[in-house]
Design a protein around this motif. Structure first.
Motif, mmCIF file in Angstrom:
data_model
loop_
_atom_site.group_PDB
_atom_site.id
_atom_site.type_symbol
_atom_site.label_atom_id
_atom_site.label_comp_id
_atom_site.label_asym_id
_atom_site.label_seq_id
_atom_site.Cartn_x
_atom_site.Cartn_y
_atom_site.Cartn_z
ATOM 1 N N PHE B 350 0.635 -1.055 -0.137
ATOM 2 C CA PHE B 350 -0.052 -0.002 -0.034
ATOM 3 C C PHE B 350 0.908 1.313 0.034
ATOM 4 O O PHE B 350 0.336 2.356 0.008
ATOM 5 C CB PHE B 350 -1.191 -0.073 1.229
ATOM 6 C CG PHE B 350 -2.155 -1.134 0.899
ATOM 7 C CD1 PHE B 350 -3.022 -0.956 -0.027
ATOM 8 C CD2 PHE B 350 -1.949 -2.232 1.756
ATOM 9 C CE1 PHE B 350 -3.905 -1.821 -0.097
ATOM 10 C CE2 PHE B 350 -2.976 -2.983 1.543
ATOM 11 C CZ PHE B 350 -3.837 -2.888 0.571
ATOM 12 N N LEU B 351 2.141 1.347 0.167
ATOM 13 C CA LEU B 351 2.936 2.342 0.065
ATOM 14 C C LEU B 351 3.379 2.788 -1.269
ATOM 15 O O LEU B 351 3.656 3.941 -1.675
ATOM 16 C CB LEU B 351 4.346 2.185 0.583
ATOM 17 C CG LEU B 351 4.281 2.262 2.352
ATOM 18 C CD1 LEU B 351 5.611 1.919 2.835
ATOM 19 C CD2 LEU B 351 3.702 3.658 2.953
ATOM 20 N N GLY B 352 3.049 1.753 -2.199
ATOM 21 C CA GLY B 352 3.196 2.467 -3.819
ATOM 22 C C GLY B 352 4.488 2.067 -4.143
ATOM 23 O O GLY B 352 5.395 2.042 -3.361
ATOM 24 N N GLU B 353 4.706 2.362 -5.611
ATOM 25 C CA GLU B 353 5.991 2.337 -6.219
ATOM 26 C C GLU B 353 7.032 3.368 -5.393
ATOM 27 O O GLU B 353 6.516 4.481 -4.904
ATOM 28 C CB GLU B 353 6.019 2.515 -7.523
ATOM 29 C CG GLU B 353 5.307 1.341 -8.397
ATOM 30 C CD GLU B 353 6.006 0.332 -8.540
ATOM 31 O OE1 GLU B 353 7.241 0.577 -8.770
ATOM 32 O OE2 GLU B 353 5.397 -0.866 -8.543
ATOM 33 N N GLY B 354 8.141 3.225 -5.535
ATOM 34 C CA GLY B 354 8.883 4.180 -5.061
ATOM 35 C C GLY B 354 10.216 3.703 -4.026
ATOM 36 O O GLY B 354 9.945 2.698 -3.378
ATOM 37 N N TRP B 355 10.962 4.593 -3.837
ATOM 38 C CA TRP B 355 11.957 4.336 -2.514
ATOM 39 C C TRP B 355 11.368 4.244 -1.217
ATOM 40 O O TRP B 355 12.048 3.472 -0.619
ATOM 41 C CB TRP B 355 13.229 5.248 -2.817
ATOM 42 C CG TRP B 355 12.684 6.600 -2.351
ATOM 43 C CD1 TRP B 355 12.393 7.507 -3.368
ATOM 44 C CD2 TRP B 355 12.797 7.391 -1.073
ATOM 45 N NE1 TRP B 355 12.017 8.680 -2.667
ATOM 46 C CE2 TRP B 355 12.242 8.631 -1.215
ATOM 47 C CE3 TRP B 355 12.814 7.074 0.161
ATOM 48 C CZ2 TRP B 355 11.895 9.597 -0.251
ATOM 49 C CZ3 TRP B 355 12.757 7.994 1.192
ATOM 50 C CH2 TRP B 355 12.183 8.881 0.854
ATOM 51 N N LEU B 356 10.413 4.846 -0.979
ATOM 52 C CA LEU B 356 9.870 4.913 0.299
ATOM 53 C C LEU B 356 9.387 3.503 1.013
ATOM 54 O O LEU B 356 10.040 3.035 2.340
ATOM 55 C CB LEU B 356 8.616 5.668 0.458
ATOM 56 C CG LEU B 356 8.096 5.811 1.938
ATOM 57 C CD1 LEU B 356 9.198 6.717 2.641
ATOM 58 C CD2 LEU B 356 6.806 6.537 1.929
ATOM 59 N N ARG B 357 8.771 2.813 0.148
ATOM 60 C CA ARG B 357 8.601 1.513 0.754
ATOM 61 C C ARG B 357 9.613 0.405 0.716
ATOM 62 O O ARG B 357 9.720 -0.228 1.807
ATOM 63 C CB ARG B 357 7.764 0.826 -0.307
ATOM 64 C CG ARG B 357 7.800 0.340 -1.653
ATOM 65 C CD ARG B 357 6.997 -0.437 -2.576
ATOM 66 N NE ARG B 357 7.398 -0.846 -3.875
ATOM 67 C CZ ARG B 357 6.806 -1.555 -4.585
ATOM 68 N NH1 ARG B 357 5.487 -1.708 -4.247
ATOM 69 N NH2 ARG B 357 7.141 -1.990 -5.642
ATOM 70 N N TRP B 358 10.924 0.664 0.127
ATOM 71 C CA TRP B 358 11.964 -0.150 0.355
ATOM 72 C C TRP B 358 12.546 0.139 1.657
ATOM 73 O O TRP B 358 12.798 -0.684 2.447
ATOM 74 C CB TRP B 358 13.377 0.471 -0.720
ATOM 75 C CG TRP B 358 12.858 -0.469 -2.132
ATOM 76 C CD1 TRP B 358 12.225 0.158 -2.831
ATOM 77 C CD2 TRP B 358 13.374 -1.579 -2.532
ATOM 78 N NE1 TRP B 358 12.014 -0.705 -4.159
ATOM 79 C CE2 TRP B 358 12.542 -2.156 -3.817
ATOM 80 C CE3 TRP B 358 14.036 -2.623 -1.777
ATOM 81 C CZ2 TRP B 358 13.068 -3.043 -4.271
ATOM 82 C CZ3 TRP B 358 14.212 -3.677 -2.437
ATOM 83 C CH2 TRP B 358 13.994 -3.945 -3.658
ATOM 84 N N VAL B 359 12.774 1.687 1.872
ATOM 85 C CA VAL B 359 13.259 2.175 3.231
ATOM 86 C C VAL B 359 12.433 1.618 4.422
ATOM 87 O O VAL B 359 12.900 0.781 5.183
ATOM 88 C CB VAL B 359 13.472 3.714 3.255
ATOM 89 C CG1 VAL B 359 13.839 4.092 4.613
ATOM 90 C CG2 VAL B 359 14.234 3.965 1.971
ATOM 91 N N VAL B 360 11.081 1.819 4.310
ATOM 92 C CA VAL B 360 10.158 1.388 5.474
ATOM 93 C C VAL B 360 10.305 -0.246 5.755
ATOM 94 O O VAL B 360 10.480 -0.523 6.681
ATOM 95 C CB VAL B 360 8.626 1.935 5.076
ATOM 96 C CG1 VAL B 360 7.863 1.463 6.346
ATOM 97 C CG2 VAL B 360 8.817 3.403 5.056
ATOM 98 N N CYS B 361 9.885 -0.973 4.647
ATOM 99 C CA CYS B 361 10.067 -2.319 4.816
ATOM 100 C C CYS B 361 11.132 -2.979 5.376
ATOM 101 O O CYS B 361 11.062 -3.804 6.190
ATOM 102 C CB CYS B 361 9.421 -2.963 3.391
ATOM 103 S SG CYS B 361 7.805 -2.632 3.204
#
Lengths: 166, 391, 222
Positions: B350-361
């Protein structure tokens, strides 16, 4: 109503009868597993993949295993001396007959309604999942809560015993 | 040419089936695939046993079997002849019928698992909607055969082995399922074929395998641990710990039935490696996009054999766990981590594409891992066992 | 860090697995039927009978005194004394074992027979590949199978065999001196009693003893 159905139905009924009538408890549990497997195969024969596999996963993979585990952990699998039937078997028979009658009545009542319907719709696992987490999400969560409560209760029971022995 | 080679087994099957009258064709097609599975995997089993014995030997600075044939490559054949010609002994007080049925139930169940594992592009016996569910439901029923074997032998070692095996399999089936559910959540399908196809995409020549995501990496580690336990491999080989229980639940088996148990165990390894390959390692897809021309079945079997090699490597390295450590590890570490992994997958979704989900996960899983290392599995938690005897 | 030990262990086994292909020092396996380790000199297995010279029947040191038979704890030695006497390697007439069997399926390799033998006739062998398809007859070794030459003894236990040879030689020198003295005394006696015809028959025995040195080179070839 074809040959496969009769074979599977016979297997299921035989398994159920054996589960009730056999003397050795472990044999009974294994016969019960056969009955579960027959039921699962009946589901699969009706193209109900999800119900069939869930039946195998839950009943054979968990329930049957728990039953045999309980037998192993509690006592020997030998026949008790006073026979396998309890003294209240007559009352039990009456209850079973009553339940069977009610179920049979329900099936007979609903059978004519089904014959008029067209072929059963193809239900995929995807649809079942969507329905469970969409329309039926509240019942699902309630059941989940209930099971969690049961789990916590079991843990508390187990912990209580441990404190006593200390 | 390349696609012919890729589909060579499918084309071969179609050609062979085409020779028959059309009435027989559906049945013949299924039969042919079944025969192929029943031939290929036992052959792989023979190869693996040799590989394992040689590899373990090398890890212990031994030579391994080298007497039968050049470099001992005929050893599996000698083993097979030996076990087939040995006397079949059934203990006097054993429950003969169940004792006989147990190895059959095991091998049949394990062979059934191969029905849904995609072994190459278009190479799957049954492409059904709920194939993952099928795999797990069949896998769960192997526990029953283990119990049957242990109980019917009337031997305390067998019974203890069976109890250990069943307890272990139940405990580790939960994390196994949970770590697989993560993949299902991303793919949105229980079909292994669809799961593999979803991973068969490339960005800058690199594949979209699930293992190359934070949740997939953690999930794969959990899956591998649970799969090792589920197949009773070292370090989780308590059910058949030879130094404690002779051979565990199949102590009282000899000859062909013993061979069947052995076969069942290794086939279980293959099937669970195949499942892990399909779920996390991209199934039959190539590791780099420029390797697309290599036939898909080579990738699948290569990955499976690689997983088997890792299992052998782990077996050669780690000592056996104790029963309470095993249970603590399953329920206090692996299961919570897989549950957290589900949350991680949901975040990823649900964070969608992009670098954010890599960092958070990545952060979620790393923090959990460090926290577990600092608290849950400290030495004093694993430490000496306190015994409670039954009254 | 959690899991660090596992990684270390995996690295160690990997190093072993690769190292066993690279370095010969790691692979300590001796592939037995093709290659074998040299036995330590003190190794021993089952007893054998030593003979001097080349003819095993003639050269057996054993005089069938049966001490070993009596001392053997598991009673695995069976000896039948001969009725007659035969000249031994030195030409002296001796009782010899008409039957000397050792059941090596019973023997426990204790070496007591060797310790008690006054004639250095029984020694421990190093032969260990004794498997046979006949577990009764095949493991009951008779005189012929037990007899091994002194050269063989030197081969398997060189130090011990040299000591035994030295001891035997010293004993021989002593015996020879004694025999010579006895012969001299007998000769003196004979000369003194030359007038009397009777003791001439009694002198036959010292004469045989005096013959012994003539046969000596045969036994001392090694």
């Amino acid at each position: 109503m074809n040959l496969v159905f009769y074979v599977l139905a016979g297997l299921t009924v035989l398994g159920g009868l054996a589960a009730v009538l056999l003397k050795n408890t472990v044999h009974c549990a294994l016969a019960l597993t056969v009955a579960f497997a027959g039921l699962a195969l009946l589901f699969l024969e009706l193209d109900a993949q999800f119900a069939g596999f869930a039946q195998i996963l839950v009943y054979i993979g968990a329930v049957a295993i728990l039953v045999v585990f309980a037998i192993l952990l509690t006592r020997g699998s030998e026949t008790p001396e006073d026979g396998v039937f309890s003294h209240t078997w007559l009352a039990g028979l009456a209850v079973a007959a009553a339940v069977f009658a009610v179920l049979g009545w329900a099936v007979i009542q609903s059978a004519p309604a089904l014959t008029h319907e067209s072929a059963a719709p193809v239900v995929t696992v995807n649809q079942i999942g969507n329905a469970l987490l969409g329309r039926y999400v509240l019942p699902l969560e309630i059941v989940a809560l209930l099971l969690t409560a049961a789990l916590v209760g079991a843990v508390i029971v187990a912990m209580h015993e441990k404190e006593e022995t200390k | 040419m390349v696609s012919t080679l890729d589909q060579i087994f499918v084309l071969l099957k179609h050609w062979l089936v085409g020779l028959l009258p059309s009435v027989l064709q559906p049945a013949a097609g299924v039969l042919l695939s079944v025969v192929a599975i029943v031939c290929v995997f036992p052959a792989l089993f023979a190869l693996t046993v040799l590989l394992e014995r040689k590899g373990l030997g090398r890890m212990q600075n031994r030579l391994g079997p080298n007497r039968v044939g050049p470099f001992g490559i005929l050893q599996p054949i000698a083993d097979a002849i030996k076990s087939l010609t040995k006397e079949d002994i059934v203990p006097l007080r054993a429950d003969a019928l169940i004792h006989f049925l147990a190895p059959l139930v095991l091998v049949v169940a394990v062979f059934l698992e191969f029905a849904v594992v995609p072994m190459g592009r278009n190479m799957v016996l049954v492409d059904m909607d709920a194939s993952l569910l099928f795999f797990f439901s069949i896998g769960a029923s192997t526990e029953l055969s283990v119990f049957m074997a242990g109980w019917s032998s009337r031997n305390k070692y067998s019974l203890m082995g069976a109890m250990r095996a069943v307890a272990q399999m139940i405990s580790y089936e939960v994390p196994l399922l949970m770590s697989s559910v993560a993949v299902v959540m991303i793919t949105g399908s229980l079909s292994l074929v669809k799961i593999v196809e979803a991973q068969n995409q490339y960005t800058y020549g690199l594949p979209h395998w699930n293992i190359f995501t934070p949740w997939g990496c953690a999930g794969f580690v959990m899956f591998a641990i649970a799969a090792t336990a589920e197949t009773n491999r070292s370090p989780f080989d308590l059910p058949e710990g030879e130094s404690e229980l002779v051979a565990g639940y199949f102590t009282e088996y000899s000859g062909f039935k013993f061979a069947l148990f052995f076969l069942g165990e290794y086939l279980g390894m293959f099937s669970i490696s195949g499942l892990g390959t399909a779920l996390f390692l991209g199934g039959w897809s190539a590791p780099f996009s420029f390797l697309w021309w290599v036939p898909s079945w080579i990738w699948f079997f290569g990955k499976v054999m690689l997983s088997i090699c890792v299992l052998i490597w782990v077996r050669g390295t780690l000592p056996r766990l104790r029963q309470d450590q095993l249970m603590n590890f399953a329920w206090k570490f692996v299961l919570p981590m897989t549950l957290l992994n589900l949350v991680d997958v949901a975040l990823w979704r649900f964070l969608g594409e992009g670098w954010l989900r890599w960092v958070v996960c990545s952060a979620v899983m790393l923090v959990a891992y460090v926290a577990a290392a600092l608290t849950g599995l400290r030495r004093d938690h694993i430490g000496p066992r306190s015994y409670r005897y039954a009254e | 860090m959690l899991g660090e030990g596992i990684l270390k262990g995996l690295a160690e086994t990997a190093r072993n697995a690769v190292g066993s292909f690279v370095s010969k020092d790691r692979l300590t396996t001796v592939e037995y039927p093709e290659e074998r380790l040299p036995l330590p000199e003190a190794s021993r297995n089952f007893p054998f009978l030593v003979y001097d010279g080349t003819d095993w029947e003639k050269g057996l040191r054993c005089v069938a005194c049966q001490i070993c038979e009596k001392e053997c704890p598991p009673k695995c030695i069976y000896i039948d004394k001969s009725k007659d006497k035969k000249p031994d390697a030195f030409g002296r007439p001796q009782i010899y074992p008409a039957k000397f069997d050792i059941d090596i399926s019973v023997c426990m390799s204790c070496q007591i027979c060797v310790e008690v033998c006054p004639f250095e006739a029984i020694k421990m062998d190093t032969q260990y590949e004794l498997s046979t398809d006949d577990r009764f007859g095949g493991l009951l070794l008779d005189r012929k199978e037990l007899a091994k030459s002194n050269e063989y003894y030197h081969q398997i236990h060189p130090t011990e065999a040299s000591e035994v040879d030295a001891k035997l030689a010293a004993e021989k020198v002593k015996a020879d001196a004694k025999a010579k003295a006895a012969a001299g005394a007998a000769a003196a006696k004979a000369a003194a009693a030359a007038a009397a015809p009777k003791p001439a028959e009694a002198a036959a025995k010292p004469v045989v003893l005096a013959d012994a040195p003539a046969a000596k080179p045969q036994g001392e070839g090694d």
